[in-house]
Design a protein around this motif. Structure first.
Motif, mmCIF file in Angstrom:
data_model
loop_
_atom_site.group_PDB
_atom_site.id
_atom_site.type_symbol
_atom_site.label_atom_id
_atom_site.label_comp_id
_atom_site.label_asym_id
_atom_site.label_seq_id
_atom_site.Cartn_x
_atom_site.Cartn_y
_atom_site.Cartn_z
ATOM 1 N N ASP A 23 0.952 -1.395 0.046
ATOM 2 C CA ASP A 23 0.107 0.037 -0.237
ATOM 3 C C ASP A 23 0.728 1.384 0.099
ATOM 4 O OD1 ASP A 23 -1.745 2.020 0.482
ATOM 5 O OD2 ASP A 23 -2.965 1.123 2.137
ATOM 6 N N GLN A 130 -5.653 -10.518 -4.996
ATOM 7 C CA GLN A 130 -5.545 -11.219 -3.765
ATOM 8 C C GLN A 130 -5.999 -10.093 -2.528
ATOM 9 O OE1 GLN A 130 -4.921 -14.075 -3.986
ATOM 10 N NE2 GLN A 130 -3.677 -14.267 -5.755
ATOM 11 N N ASN A 416 -4.623 -9.805 4.858
ATOM 12 C CA ASN A 416 -3.912 -8.745 4.345
ATOM 13 C C ASN A 416 -4.018 -7.606 5.488
ATOM 14 O OD1 ASN A 416 -3.850 -9.929 2.107
ATOM 15 N ND2 ASN A 416 -5.856 -8.838 1.103
ATOM 16 N N THR A 448 1.936 -12.715 13.362
ATOM 17 C CA THR A 448 1.747 -11.507 13.557
ATOM 18 C C THR A 448 0.965 -11.335 14.945
ATOM 19 O OG1 THR A 448 -0.469 -11.145 12.652
ATOM 20 C CG2 THR A 448 1.314 -10.508 11.125
ATOM 21 N N THR A 461 0.661 -17.051 0.508
ATOM 22 C CA THR A 461 1.694 -16.811 -0.602
ATOM 23 C C THR A 461 2.083 -15.282 -0.502
ATOM 24 O OG1 THR A 461 0.053 -16.689 -2.441
ATOM 25 C CG2 THR A 461 1.489 -18.833 -2.181
ATOM 26 N N HIS A 466 2.334 -15.551 -6.326
ATOM 27 C CA HIS A 466 1.047 -15.628 -6.888
ATOM 28 C C HIS A 466 1.046 -14.629 -7.980
ATOM 29 C CE1 HIS A 466 0.170 -13.179 -3.002
ATOM 30 N NE2 HIS A 466 0.097 -12.322 -3.843
ATOM 31 N N ASN A 494 -4.528 -16.208 -1.204
ATOM 32 C CA ASN A 494 -5.864 -15.828 -0.630
ATOM 33 C C ASN A 494 -6.562 -16.378 -1.598
ATOM 34 O OD1 ASN A 494 -4.199 -14.180 1.371
ATOM 35 N ND2 ASN A 494 -4.984 -12.166 0.565
ATOM 36 N N SER A 620 1.628 9.728 14.863
ATOM 37 C CA SER A 620 2.491 8.414 14.975
ATOM 38 C C SER A 620 2.622 7.775 13.636
ATOM 39 C CB SER A 620 1.618 7.287 15.700
ATOM 40 O OG SER A 620 0.207 7.254 15.557
ATOM 41 N N PRO A 621 3.302 8.824 12.435
ATOM 42 C CA PRO A 621 3.364 8.419 11.146
ATOM 43 C C PRO A 621 4.247 7.275 10.962
ATOM 44 C CG PRO A 621 4.519 10.511 11.697
ATOM 45 C CD PRO A 621 3.779 10.278 12.961
ATOM 46 N N LEU A 627 6.681 -0.585 6.671
ATOM 47 C CA LEU A 627 5.400 -0.343 6.026
ATOM 48 C C LEU A 627 4.255 -0.762 6.807
ATOM 49 C CD1 LEU A 627 5.254 -0.032 2.130
ATOM 50 C CD2 LEU A 627 3.431 -0.485 3.474
ATOM 51 N N ASN A 628 3.611 0.315 7.418
ATOM 52 C CA ASN A 628 2.754 0.014 8.378
ATOM 53 C C ASN A 628 3.344 -1.070 9.380
ATOM 54 O OD1 ASN A 628 1.105 2.135 7.098
ATOM 55 N ND2 ASN A 628 0.345 0.520 5.709
ATOM 56 N N VAL A 705 1.746 2.151 20.018
ATOM 57 C CA VAL A 705 1.134 3.649 20.429
ATOM 58 C C VAL A 705 -0.490 3.585 19.959
ATOM 59 C CG1 VAL A 705 1.596 4.435 17.808
ATOM 60 C CG2 VAL A 705 1.514 5.973 19.862
ATOM 61 N N ASN A 706 -0.934 2.512 19.381
ATOM 62 C CA ASN A 706 -2.472 2.223 19.105
ATOM 63 C C ASN A 706 -3.286 2.297 20.391
ATOM 64 O OD1 ASN A 706 -3.064 3.337 16.565
ATOM 65 N ND2 ASN A 706 -1.863 1.605 15.591
ATOM 66 N N THR A 709 -4.645 5.692 20.525
ATOM 67 C CA THR A 709 -5.602 6.445 19.434
ATOM 68 C C THR A 709 -7.072 5.826 19.503
ATOM 69 O OG1 THR A 709 -4.845 4.374 18.162
ATOM 70 C CG2 THR A 709 -3.551 6.357 17.841
ATOM 71 N N TYR A 723 -4.211 10.716 14.391
ATOM 72 C CA TYR A 723 -3.285 11.773 14.709
ATOM 73 C C TYR A 723 -3.904 12.914 15.733
ATOM 74 C CZ TYR A 723 -0.231 9.815 11.088
ATOM 75 O OH TYR A 723 0.427 8.838 10.367
HETATM 76 N N1 LIG Z 1 -0.815 4.557 14.965
HETATM 77 C C1 LIG Z 1 -0.932 4.441 13.785
HETATM 78 N N2 LIG Z 1 -1.737 3.443 13.308
HETATM 79 C C2 LIG Z 1 -1.898 3.375 11.929
HETATM 80 C C3 LIG Z 1 -1.367 4.299 10.989
HETATM 81 C C4 LIG Z 1 -0.406 5.204 11.404
HETATM 82 O O1 LIG Z 1 -0.271 6.275 10.817
HETATM 83 N N3 LIG Z 1 -0.367 5.294 12.827
HETATM 84 N N4 LIG Z 1 -1.649 3.973 9.772
HETATM 85 C C5 LIG Z 1 -2.873 3.483 9.363
HETATM 86 C C6 LIG Z 1 -2.929 3.349 7.959
HETATM 87 S S1 LIG Z 1 -2.511 4.480 6.768
HETATM 88 C C7 LIG Z 1 -3.197 1.843 7.349
HETATM 89 S S2 LIG Z 1 -3.198 1.868 5.624
HETATM 90 C C8 LIG Z 1 -3.146 0.802 8.314
HETATM 91 C C9 LIG Z 1 -2.458 -0.480 7.488
HETATM 92 O O2 LIG Z 1 -2.523 -1.476 8.150
HETATM 93 P P1 LIG Z 1 -2.646 -3.019 7.640
HETATM 94 O O3 LIG Z 1 -3.408 -2.880 6.310
HETATM 95 O O4 LIG Z 1 -2.985 -3.951 8.510
HETATM 96 O O5 LIG Z 1 -1.049 -3.151 7.220
HETATM 97 P P2 LIG Z 1 0.036 -3.865 7.646
HETATM 98 O O6 LIG Z 1 0.365 -3.543 8.945
HETATM 99 O O7 LIG Z 1 1.431 -3.583 6.542
HETATM 100 O O8 LIG Z 1 -0.306 -5.300 7.613
HETATM 101 C C10 LIG Z 1 -0.570 -6.099 6.409
HETATM 102 C C11 LIG Z 1 -0.561 -7.460 6.577
HETATM 103 O O9 LIG Z 1 -0.962 -8.186 5.679
HETATM 104 C C12 LIG Z 1 -0.208 -9.320 5.348
HETATM 105 N N5 LIG Z 1 -0.189 -9.628 4.009
HETATM 106 C C13 LIG Z 1 0.566 -9.235 3.091
HETATM 107 N N6 LIG Z 1 0.263 -9.481 1.722
HETATM 108 C C14 LIG Z 1 -0.540 -10.879 1.957
HETATM 109 C C15 LIG Z 1 -1.290 -11.682 1.328
HETATM 110 O O10 LIG Z 1 -1.126 -11.741 -0.023
HETATM 111 N N7 LIG Z 1 -2.263 -12.357 1.995
HETATM 112 C C16 LIG Z 1 -2.380 -12.342 2.964
HETATM 113 N N8 LIG Z 1 -3.125 -13.295 3.791
HETATM 114 N N9 LIG Z 1 -1.697 -11.463 3.927
HETATM 115 C C17 LIG Z 1 -0.775 -10.594 3.485
HETATM 116 C C18 LIG Z 1 1.372 -8.827 5.942
HETATM 117 O O11 LIG Z 1 2.025 -10.043 6.202
HETATM 118 C C19 LIG Z 1 0.856 -7.906 7.068
HETATM 119 O O12 LIG Z 1 1.144 -8.521 8.261
HETATM 120 O O13 LIG Z 1 -2.694 1.130 9.584
HETATM 121 C C20 LIG Z 1 -3.231 2.194 10.092
HETATM 122 N N10 LIG Z 1 -2.627 2.237 11.363
#
Ligand SMILES: Nc1nc2c(c(=O)[nH]1)N[C@H]1C(S)=C(S)[C@@H](COP(=O)(O)OP(=O)(O)OC[C@H]3O[C@@H](n4cnc5c(=O)[nH]c(N)nc54)[C@H](O)[C@@H]3O)O[C@H]1N2
Ligand SMILES: Nc1nc2c(c(=O)[nH]1)N[C@H]1C(S)=C(S)[C@@H](COP(=O)(O)OP(=O)(O)OC[C@H]3O[C@@H](n4cnc5c(=O)[nH]c(N)nc54)[C@H](O)[C@@H]3O)O[C@H]1N2
Ligand code: SF4
Ligand SMILES: [Mo]
Length: 732
Positions: A23, A130, A416, A448, A461, A466, A494, A620-621, A627-628, A705-706, A709, A723
């Motif tokens: 993302d 996926q 995901n 996780t 995968t 995939h 998936n 908390s950026p 990546l997240n 940190v969550n 929030t 934030y």
């Molecule tokens: N405090 C605080 N919290 C935030 C944010 C912040 O700035 N501050 N940002 C927010 C934002 S913008 C977002 S977008 C969200 C993001 O939050 P999430 O969308 O949960 O992103 P990730 O933490 O990267 O977790 C994605 C998970 O998907 C798994 N994954 C990747 N590919 C696949 C796949 O093909 N299949 C399966 N089954 N799993 C897969 C990875 O292993 C990973 O564990 O978090 C939010 N949370």
């Protein structure tokens, strides 16, 4: 020698073109070298021919193969053995896993109805296949609750949409033509790296780059100027800029007359916003605001890169709306390199997606929609909280009465996504996940924080294994991802997992029998809109990516033609009035100004003079190397970020007798977390910054940190207000 050239000469190596799943606005195209003898991936690099990737991946995905082959990868299905949340599992077969999950789902459907099942997914992958294809088919066939994808961008999206009609804008390549670039609530060098070379090109030709951010990020350091702003104050800054522009007569009269509506009302509104007033709110001196406004109106072309950081506040929707008015006011859209980009995902709005997602499988049912930011409430057995978890994105939308909230959530399907770490109000989320009566199925690459709570943990995968087609949102190239290697262990895509579950449930629709490659090819070939004429299956197979059918240079609104109801940029929005908003740009202050922390301050009489007792704004950026929450569990990347930190200004630190490296207790009405002090002038006084997103289990006190929030929705789109937080800080 390029990597491609290096491997192309080697007969024992195959090169497979794919794309980054993450993302991220850059949606890079990549190539993987695979050893033909053992089908092992040897190397990965950015596609040299892709106009935005330009041969380079970021420092995270450059190491993607470490992720793929990591010893901690989940390689076979697992079933819980310990108590909920213990993370203890035993190995079972796919057949056992699918049969048992299907049986439990049938039981829940019979007793509670299908709405008791909640899918929970977000940005692990941005692939059409996926992310939400077979899963959508599966949950729609069932009639499960739906999820509103609100955790990231909805507030800003709505503000942008009300004003200019679609999330379209300047393409990255065209930033090279700008002479003034405002990077507004975005950390380009971390979260949108591939825009930077175009910005550097512009600077070589004399462009100035100004970063508007509470933190002196690495982007702010690399820019010409850092303009510190208080979190949540951007709406006021934009109003004051418009005040100055209109009062000085610097707006583009012809453009405004021809291509906007509501200028008279706007002029009247911004009259209330002299820079002195905005200075009080933003912390930016009024003279600096005036100069910024004049420079913005008179430097041509002027480009804005606004991003999601500034809209994770209660007033995020309105703030984005105000900023989105600026380019039309000064006629910036006229020129190449002028205008704004939040996202260009709106270019995908004409896609025919019915064949992909099969909404027809709902067969006329309208299951409830749950707001993903309120997962804590959704998993609560309290009906009032369950009702609060319903999705209501506008003031005119109403949430149901507790009696009409529907069944409790009895089954949660996570894929995901890592909500135990990334979702707001973490203690509520974890309390919900710990419910012994909740069936939780998690599809993951790794164990996780969320996976620890699974009843069934299914190995998925990675992108190296995939098929997919990547949904880009920061540029105009769709990219195909071909599998480079066979699945690691028993991992399945998936798509295959949901296909298997559908069959275990006895679903017979032909949609549950299509293979991945066919689904994608059919999707590409189903497109009829001229925008996608150039995105053919053959081009994708051959080149790996394809540009949307857009001219170059691409000036979306040089001649108006905004996709709003009026066809113009709407300074006055009738649609906003109908949806329950102020139809004109306005300032919506942060909600945390009135939150528990502020109330607490008043109630225990901690007067503003008593500075060490005062609460601080907390943002908390993303940490640069994560990546997240992805990558934060791998030693290499964790090492780069040291440990969970709290950036605090020397003034705020001194008032609390906090020294560099001190162990801190950070808390508010929602929770508490322990962080290490980084005393630095890189964050403005009055605000603290905790880079995210660490896994809980890698945090010293098992929380991130969550904890701090809120689940509160933003003004528009029921988005997350990560934030919009106030905290107390003291040495632990
Ligand atoms: N405090 C605080 N919290 C935030 C944010 C912040 O700035 N501050 N940002 C927010 C934002 S913008 C977002 S977008 C969200 C993001 O939050 P999430 O969308 O949960 O992103 P990730 O933490 O990267 O977790 C994605 C998970 O998907 C798994 N994954 C990747 N590919 C696949 C796949 O093909 N299949 C399966 N089954 N799993 C897969 C990875 O292993 C990973 O564990 O978090 C939010 N949370
Ligand atoms: N390396 C890396 N890249 C990423 C991600 C990641 O986690 N790591 N996440 C991806 C995802 S899902 C997303 S949504 C994007 C997020 O990337 P961006 O859209 O850039 O958003 P954020 O990183 O949340 O915040 C950007 C900046 O906004 C600042 N900010 C916070 N509050 C305010 C405010 O009120 N006003 C202003 N003007 N600035 C403010 C922060 O200090 C931060 O420097 O990046 C994507 N790319
Ligand atoms: S995370 Fe972003 S910058 Fe890194 S490879 Fe993926 S798309 Fe490119
Ligand atoms: Mo995001």
């Amino acid at each position: 020698m390029s990597k491609l050239a290096l491997y192309a000469e080697n007969q024992s190596v195959r090169i497979v073109t794919g794309a980054c799943p993450h993302d991220c606005p850059d949606t890079c195209s990549w190539q993987i070298a695979v050893d033909r003898a053992n089908e092992r991936a040897l190397d990965i690099w950015g596609h040299a021919d892709h106009p935005v990737t330009q041969g380079a991946l970021c420092g995270k995905v450059d190491r993607y193969l470490e992720r793929v082959y990591h010893a901690d990868r989940l390689t076979h299905p697992l079933r819980r053995v310990g108590p909920k949340g213990s993370g203890r599992f035993e190995r079972i077969s796919w057949r056992q896993a699918l049969t048992e999950i299907a049986a439990r789902l049938q039981g829940i459907n019979n007793e509670w109805g299908p709405e008791a099942v909640l899918p929970y997914a977000y940005g692990g992958t941005m692939g059409f296949l996926q992310q939400h294809c077979m899963s959508d088919r599966f949950f729609q066939q069932m009639g499960a609750s739906r999820l509103a994808y609100t955790i990231c961008s909805e507030a800003g999206f709505e503000g942008y949409l009300y004003t200019i009609g679609a999330t379209v804008g300047i393409e990255p390549e065209d930033y090279a033509h700008a002479r003034l670039i405002l990077i507004w609530g975005s950390n380009t060098l971390t979260s949108n790296l591939h825009l930077w070379p175009f910005i550097q090109q512009a600077r070589k030709q004399g462009a100035r780059v100004i970063v508007i951010d509470p933190a002196r990020t690495r982007t702010a350091k690399a820019a010409d100027e850092w303009l510190p702003i208080r979190p949540g104050a951007d709406g006021a800054l934009a109003l004051a800029m418009m005040h100055e522009i209109v009062n000085a007569g610097l707006h583009d009269h012809d453009y405004v007359t021809a291509h906007t509506v509501g200028f008279e009302q706007l002029a009247e509104r911004v009259e209330e916003w002299p820079p002195q007033r905005a200075a009080q709110i933003t912390g930016i001196p009024d003279e600096r605001i005036r100069q910024l406004a004049r420079d913005y109106a008179t430097t041509k072309p002027a480009a804005i890169r606004v991003n999601y950081g500034m809209q994770r506040h209660y007033g995020g929707g309105m703030a984005m709306r105000n900023i989105t008015c600026l380019p039309a006011l000064v006629g910036a859209w006229r020129e190449q390199g002028g205008g704004i980009q939040l996202s260009v995902s709106g270019q995908l709005r004409h896609l025919e997606k019915r064949g992909l997602q099969r909404p027809d499988l709902l067969a006329g049912r309208f299951p409830r929609t749950i707001n993903m930011n309120r997962l804590g409430d959704a998993l609560s057995l309290d009906r009032t909280r369950l009702a609060a978890a319903h999705y209501a994105p506008r003031p005119v939308d109403r949430k149901p009465a507790p009696d009409a909230a529907g069944p409790p959530v009895k089954a949660l399907f996570v894929y995901n996504c890592n909500p135990a770490a990334v979702a707001p109000d973490q203690s509520s989320v974890r309390a919900g996940l710990a419910r012994e009566d909740l069936l939780t199925v998690v599809l993951e690459h790794f164990q996780t924080d969320t996976a620890d709570y699974a009843d069934y943990l299914l190995p998925a995968t990675t992108q190296a294994e995939h098929w997919d087609l990547q949904r880009m949102y920061g540029h105009h190239y769709m990219a195909l991802n071909r599998p480079a290697i066979p699945p690691v262990g028993e991992a399945r895509p998936n798509s295959a997992i949901f296909r298997g579950l559908a069959q275990a449930m006895g679903y017979t629709d032909s949609g549950f029998f299509e293979d991945d490659e066919t689904i994608l090819r059919n999707f590409v070939e189903a497109q009829r809109h001229p925008l996608y004429e150039t995105v053919t299956w053959d081009t994708l197979l051959e080149k790996g990516f394809a540009r949307l059918n857009l001219p170059q240079p691409y000036l979306p609104f040089a001649e108006g033609n905004f996709p709003t109801p009026s066809g113009k940029c709407e300074f006055y929005s009738e649609r906003m009035a109908q949806d329950g908003y102020d139809p004109l740009p306005a300032y919506t202050p942060p909600k945390s100004e009135e939150s528990g922390a502020r109330r607490e301050e008043r109630e225990n009489g901690s007067a503003p003079a008593n500075q060490d007792a005062q609460s601080l704004a907390c943002i908390s950026p993303p940490a640069h190397s994560f990546l997240n929450s992805s990558f934060s569990h791998l030693e290499r990347f964790r090492g780069r970020e040291r440990e969970p930190l709290l950036w605090i200004h020397p003034q705020d630190a001194a008032a609390r007798r906090i020294e560099e490296g001190a162990w801190l207790r950070v808390w508010n009405e929602l929770g508490e977390v322990e962080l290490t002090a980084r005393v630095t002038e890189e964050i403005m006084a009055g605000t603290v910054l905790a880079p995210g997103i660490w896994w809980n289990k890698h945090s010293p006190d098992g929380r991130n940190v969550n904890q701090l929030t809120p689940q509160d929705e933003t003004d528009m789109g029921a988005s997350a207000s990560f934030y919009d937080v106030r905290v107390f800080v003291e040495t632990a």
